[in-house]
Design a protein around this motif. Structure first.
Motif, PDB file in Angstrom:
ATOM      1  N   LEU A  69      73.735  42.423  49.085  1.00 45.62           N
ATOM      2  CA  LEU A  69      74.192  41.688  50.263  1.00 45.62           C
ATOM      3  C   LEU A  69      75.331  42.492  50.884  1.00 45.62           C
ATOM      4  N   VAL A  70      75.418  42.520  52.216  1.00 46.54           N
ATOM      5  CA  VAL A  70      76.450  43.302  52.894  1.00 46.54           C
ATOM      6  C   VAL A  70      77.230  42.403  53.842  1.00 46.54           C
ATOM      7  N   ALA A  71      78.554  42.425  53.704  1.00 41.92           N
ATOM      8  CA  ALA A  71      79.424  41.693  54.624  1.00 41.92           C
ATOM      9  C   ALA A  71      79.598  42.484  55.911  1.00 41.92           C
ATOM     10  N   ALA A  72      79.607  41.778  57.031  1.00 39.02           N
ATOM     11  CA  ALA A  72      79.852  42.431  58.310  1.00 39.02           C
ATOM     12  C   ALA A  72      81.312  42.858  58.401  1.00 39.02           C
ATOM     13  N   LYS A  73      81.562  43.860  59.222  1.00 37.39           N
ATOM     14  CA  LYS A  73      82.918  44.394  59.402  1.00 37.39           C
ATOM     15  C   LYS A  73      83.655  43.538  60.419  1.00 37.39           C
TER      16      LYS A  73
ATOM     17  N   PHE B 215      72.739  50.501  52.403  1.00 37.20           N
ATOM     18  CA  PHE B 215      73.617  49.982  51.357  1.00 37.20           C
ATOM     19  C   PHE B 215      74.340  51.115  50.649  1.00 37.20           C
ATOM     20  N   SER B 216      75.467  50.789  50.030  1.00 32.75           N
ATOM     21  CA  SER B 216      76.324  51.769  49.371  1.00 32.75           C
ATOM     22  C   SER B 216      75.654  52.381  48.147  1.00 32.75           C
ATOM     23  N   PRO B 217      75.500  53.712  48.098  1.00 40.27           N
ATOM     24  CA  PRO B 217      74.966  54.328  46.870  1.00 40.27           C
ATOM     25  C   PRO B 217      75.940  54.225  45.706  1.00 40.27           C
ATOM     26  N   SER B 218      77.254  54.257  45.976  1.00 40.92           N
ATOM     27  CA  SER B 218      78.222  54.102  44.893  1.00 40.92           C
ATOM     28  C   SER B 218      78.006  52.781  44.172  1.00 40.92           C
TER      29      SER B 218
END
Length: 847
Positions: free
Chosen positions: A329-333, A364-367
């Protein structure tokens, strides 16, 4: 048929203040008229909708728009809007907006509005759709940009939904509209493609609901935290009793005066079984989410090295096979002056939890992904990852105002840039991207940040520790695990003269380990000389995951060896280490100089062989550090140098881009350290050596630093009271240029061609520089239109790292000096070092 650069959806919201209004819906038929005015029958009758229009005719012809009447092809069985850029030769497009209407303020700051639409790609080489939402004050000035994002469309109709949260009140008399813009664009260029838009809606989602609902973070496909009391929360009519059912549990709550409710589910074991979470209320109806798993949920925060998605890295590719048990899941900036109640979700994942497919992982973030993937594999539990990060942000923005005040930070008025609330205002990202998650139940936090705080390195330890403690208080979990990444090696910091600012910030990060339940991933072997975003995110995820696995009781070594003490033994210093019980060893370290190349395939890569111990420096009472010899004996290291017969202190891995290769037997690099307590330097103006003591006037007439061209990333600095030019690497290039122009009319345009040039430079570091100039030599054809320009002088000066001011002298016999070198007369250049120039001086030798 009209042609325009961009198509803007214009929703007049002047009536939003009317009592009882809960939503605005624009859907169904688009009419093929010039201005596409929607009639009241097409929308919620309480709203006055002015319709949609196309704007910005400055580049007319770039985009064609039309309404298509084809019920079999529309998403809702009626007309739809087609935007056609398939034949356009224009590759740029602005988002200029025409002013529509005026009226009282209608946009409520802090209130969330959900924007939804259907879209698909018809044809083209790409599948990019850029979506922007803005408000305007007056006819031109942007009041606030609420969202600007890129989506990847499919060939089938797909529904998209995202949430916007205005943070500024609309001034009286301002345009009361929301502007929603669509265009086929990726990056800065239009794409030759045809896309379709239909079924647009705008709903104020934070008004008092008529039906029960869950807050945004609870969606289909989510993961709930195992072995913990899990908070589930949402809204309903005030006073309504709400029942939440999941996994043979049923919990009840009563909505408060604002309609908010919250329950806690009893601790549950991990479960791969997809289940439904249901919420019911006698007066407010019911809602549910499906495909819910139980496992470990981690919050991933920080700046760009956590924020940048897979698609930002040329060498990283998401796995082709979807992992249905690793959810993201990704939060908006969203920066906000005031704490927000709800998390705004990034539309890159269609505003919902998703399984980790290659399609969604591109955004999405690879880290974070590599971290979560290892946990899933090793612990055999579902894993959920919530990314809430933003590139180029400082820790102050992620820290609550109360904590900053306690640390002595002065309260500041928020800064707006181009009408937008700046991301690096104090506390605004905590308010908009962390506080909305305050009730959510996490396993822990992973964090990668610090680059943007390096100019204020000395304050970082207390700031970072204060931020961690504040988050634990926010999440009501004083033992919340918090694992972070120490900064990777990186050299090109133009503002940092002594080349060691990041060494001091790494030390501040290390000292943060004094907080309980923290862990640090040391990645001194995973940097890149010219790239602040190194490609090697697998290493980041793996070393963060070791801390989480160790906390779960697995037999793994998670912490890098740490310096623990020293003794002086004659002409050597003996170093002791903790977390190195298995002993120490050296390994080969390879780090690239140039970007976007596989590790080791860069012909200019830095290589440290395993046959020697690298990275140590030693000093005596004079505090001048020199390269040192080091010998490993068990878990001790003996350090010496014939140049320092009476040693005082040792430093290891101390620099922005350290080359060091000491490891534990388990394969973790030793954490950089210093044994001394010497005061830190002035990072942005440190003098490494003595001031130039000669007569500057005797060097000749000073040439003028000619900055301001695209080729000239030169910044004037002060070095111990003397103005110098600091020439740093140009972004995207290995070259560093300094342009100079003669102020002496006697040598202009070849009047006196024989001149002596003297370059005053500070001899620091390794590398070389040379000089090219504007000559009368017609055989020089670097620029065919300006024969003679850009002639190489034959001078190449090698640096010896003497830490003293030196003068390089060269005689030019055919100087023309007509400003044909990008407006300058000569250029000092280097491809392998940063330069400190005290000035370039000129003398005429013509009788």
């Amino acid at each position: 048929m009209n042609k325009f650069t961009a198509v803007m959806m214009v929703f007049s919201l002047a009536a939003w203040c009317q009592a009882g209004i809960t939503n605005l819906v624009v859907n169904g038929g688009f009419e093929d008229t010039a201005e596409q005015m929607l009639t009241p029958s097409q929308i919620s009758p309480a709203y006055s909708v002015t319709g949609w229009r196309a704007f910005n005719t400055a580049t007319e012809g770039a985009v064609t728009y039309r309404v298509v009447t084809d019920p079999s092809s529309a998403s809702d069985g009626s007309n739809y809007l087609e935007i056609d850029c398939s034949s356009s030769e224009k590759r740029d497009a602005g988002f200029d907006v025409h002013h529509v209407g005026a009226g009282a303020s209608a946009i409520s700051p802090g209130t969330a509005y959900t924007v939804s639409f259907d879209a698909k790609r018809v044809s083209g080489d790409d599948n990019a759709l850029q979506v922007a939402v803005k408000t305007y004050e007056g006819s031109a000035a942007i009041l606030e940009s609420l969202m600007d994002t890129n989506l990847e469309l499919s060939d089938e109709w797909t529904s998209y939904s995202f949430t916007i949260v205005p943070t500024r009140a609309m001034p009286d008399g301002s345009d009361p509209n929301l502007y929603i813009g669509f265009r086929p664009r990726k990056g800065t260029f239009l794409q030759r493609e045809r896309i379709c838009i239909d079924h647009v809606s705008v709903i104020p989602s934070d008004v008092r609901p008529d039906s029960v609902r869950l807050f945004n973070v609870f969606t289909d496909n989510m993961v709930l935290q195992r072995n913990a009391r899990v908070a589930v929360y949402g809204a309903a009519r005030p006073g309504d009793q709400v029942a939440v059912s999941f996994a043979d549990q049923s919990k009840t709550s009563v909505a408060d005066g604002e309609g908010k409710w919250l329950v806690h589910l009893d601790p549950m074991p991990a479960s791969f079984k997809p289940r439904t979470l249901s919420v019911t209320s006698e007066r407010s109806g019911e809602t549910s989410i499906s495909n819910v798993l139980v496992g470990d949920v981690w919050l991933a925060g920080g700046q760009s090295n956590m924020d940048h998605p897979f698609r930002s890295y040329s060498l990283l590719t998401p796995p082709e096979k979807t992992n249905p048990n690793l959810r993201i899941l990704v939060a908006a900036k969203v920066p906000s002056v005031n704490p927000l109640d709800q998390l705004v979700l990034e539309p890159v994942l269609k505003g919902t939890w998703q399984s980790s497919s290659s399609y969604y992982l591109e955004g999405f973030s690879p880290s974070a992904y590599y971290f979560g993937s290892i946990l899933h594999e090793e612990l055999n539990v579902p894993v959920g990852l919530i990314e809430s990060a933003w590139g180029a942000t400082i820790a102050e923005a992620w820290t609550p105002a109360e904590t900053l005040e306690a640390l002595g930070y002065a309260e500041k008025e928020p800064i707006y840039k181009g009408g937008e609330l700046g991301r690096n205002n104090p506390s605004v990202l905590y308010n908009g991207m962390i506080y909305p998650l305050r009730h959510f139940t996490f396993k822990g936090v992973i964090w990668y940040q610090g680059e943007s705080n390096s100019p204020q390195v000395l304050a970082y330890e207390s700031l970072f520790s204060g931020m961690i403690s504040a988050w634990r208080e926010t999440f009501d979990n004083e033992d919340l695990p918090f694992y972070f990444v120490q900064l990777a090696p990186y050299q090109t910091l133009g503002w940092n003269k002594n080349g060691a600012a990041w060494a001091w910030l790494r030390e501040a990060q290390t000292r943060t380990l004094a907080l309980p339940n923290t862990g640090m991933a040391v990645i001194t072997d995973a940097g890149e000389y010219l790239d602040i975003h190194p490609q090697w995110k697998q290493v980041v995820g793996e070393r963060l995951a070791l801390h989480a696995l160790q906390a779960e009781g697995l037999d793994v070594v998670a912490s890098s060896p740490m310096y623990s003490g020293m003794t002086v033994d004659g002409n050597q210093i003996v170093l002791n280490f903790s977390k190195a019980d298995s002993g120490l060893e050296t390994r080969e370290v390879v780090m690239n100089r140039n970007r976007n190349l596989p590790k080791g395939e860069d012909p200019e890569a830095f290589r440290v062989p395993a046959s020697k111990v690298a990275g140590f420096k030693i000093c005596g009472a004079d505090r001048k550090f020199v390269e040192a010899n080091a010998v490993i004996r068990g878990n001790q290291v003996f350090v010496s140098s014939p140049q320092v017969p009476t040693p005082v202190a040792v430093r290891y891995g101390w620099g922005n881009f350290p080359l060091c290769n000491l490891y534990s037997k388990s394969g973790l690099p030793v954490c950089p350290f210093r044994t001394d307590n010497f005061p830190p330097p002035n990072f942005d103006g440190a003098q490494s050596g003595e001031l130039f003591s000669g007569d500057v006037k005797a060097l000749g007439t000073p040439m003028k630093l000619h900055a301001g061209t695209k080729e000239s990333p030169v910044a004037l600095q002060e070095k111990e009271g003397r103005a110098v030019s600091y020439i740093s690497e140009k972004a995207g290039s290995k070259s560093r240029y300094g342009y100079y122009k003669s102020k002496d009319h006697a040598v202009r345009n070849g009047k006196n061609p024989e001149v002596k040039v003297q370059v005053l430079y500070f001899d620091q570091g390794e590398g070389s520089f040379s000089l090219v100039y504007d000559s009368s030599d017609s055989s020089v054809r670097v620029n065919p239109k300006s024969a003679g320009a850009w002639k190489f002088s034959g001078m190449k000066v090698m640096l010896a790292d003497s830490r003293t001011w030196r003068v390089a002298t060269i005689t030019l016999k055919d100087a023309f000096f007509g400003g044909r070198c990008n407006g300058a007369d000569l250029r000092i250049q280097s491809t392998d070092t940063n330069l400190f120039l005290g000035g370039v001086f000129l003398s005429s030798l013509t009788p």
